[in-house]
Enzyme design. Sequence first.
Site, mmCIF file in Angstrom:
data_model
loop_
_atom_site.group_PDB
_atom_site.id
_atom_site.type_symbol
_atom_site.label_atom_id
_atom_site.label_comp_id
_atom_site.label_asym_id
_atom_site.label_seq_id
_atom_site.Cartn_x
_atom_site.Cartn_y
_atom_site.Cartn_z
ATOM 1 N N ASP A 43 -7.579 4.092 -6.255
ATOM 2 C CA ASP A 43 -8.426 2.988 -5.807
ATOM 3 C C ASP A 43 -8.316 1.886 -6.866
ATOM 4 O O ASP A 43 -8.389 2.173 -8.059
ATOM 5 C CB ASP A 43 -9.873 3.483 -5.700
ATOM 6 C CG ASP A 43 -10.845 2.403 -5.312
ATOM 7 O OD1 ASP A 43 -10.951 2.126 -4.114
ATOM 8 O OD2 ASP A 43 -11.501 1.838 -6.216
ATOM 9 N N ASP A 84 -8.041 -1.041 -0.421
ATOM 10 C CA ASP A 84 -7.540 -0.894 -1.792
ATOM 11 C C ASP A 84 -7.463 0.571 -2.206
ATOM 12 O O ASP A 84 -7.513 0.897 -3.373
ATOM 13 C CB ASP A 84 -8.402 -1.691 -2.771
ATOM 14 C CG ASP A 84 -9.814 -1.149 -2.896
ATOM 15 O OD1 ASP A 84 -10.287 -0.474 -1.955
ATOM 16 O OD2 ASP A 84 -10.453 -1.395 -3.922
#
Length: 153
Positions: A43, A84
Site C-alpha cells: 500500500d 494504491d
Amino acid sequence: MKELSIRDPLTNLYNRRYFYHCLETEVQKATRDRYPLSLIMMDINNFKEINDRSGHHKGDELLQQFAFFAEKLKMNLGFRFGGDEFVFLLPGHTEQTAFQLAGRFDRYLRSWNDSVSLAYGTISLHEDAVDNIEYYLRLADERMYTNKRHIKR
C-alpha cells in the site's frame, strides 16, 4: 483484447481479476516443482494526500513510477488490487526473501520521492492457497497494516 482485459491501463500491471487466475497456476507449479511461493501486499502511504495536495496527475505519475520499480526489480507477477494497493506473487521466494525485496522496493520509491513510502505484508503460500486465498490475503493485509503503524514518517 485479452491483454486489455487483464491489465490495469495506468500501470500496465495485471488487474485484480487476473490475480485469481495466476494464483491457481502459480500454486500448482510451486507444489509440483517443490519451490517456495510468496506474496507481498503493498500500500502506498499518504497516496490520498498526494492526490489532494498535488493533483491526480501527480498521483498517476507515482503509480506509473511504482510499476517501473516493480519491473526493475523483476517483480513480474504484479497486480493492482485497488487505487494504491498492490499484490505481487513471487515464485521461488521464501517469505524472508519477499520481505527483503519489499524493503528494497520501498527504498527505491523513497529515493524517487522522499515523501512517499510503502507499507507491506509478506506471506508464504502453500498448496492450500487456492482454496483459502481469502485467509492468506487477510493475513498479508494484517501484516501490511502492522507495518504501516510502525513506519517512521
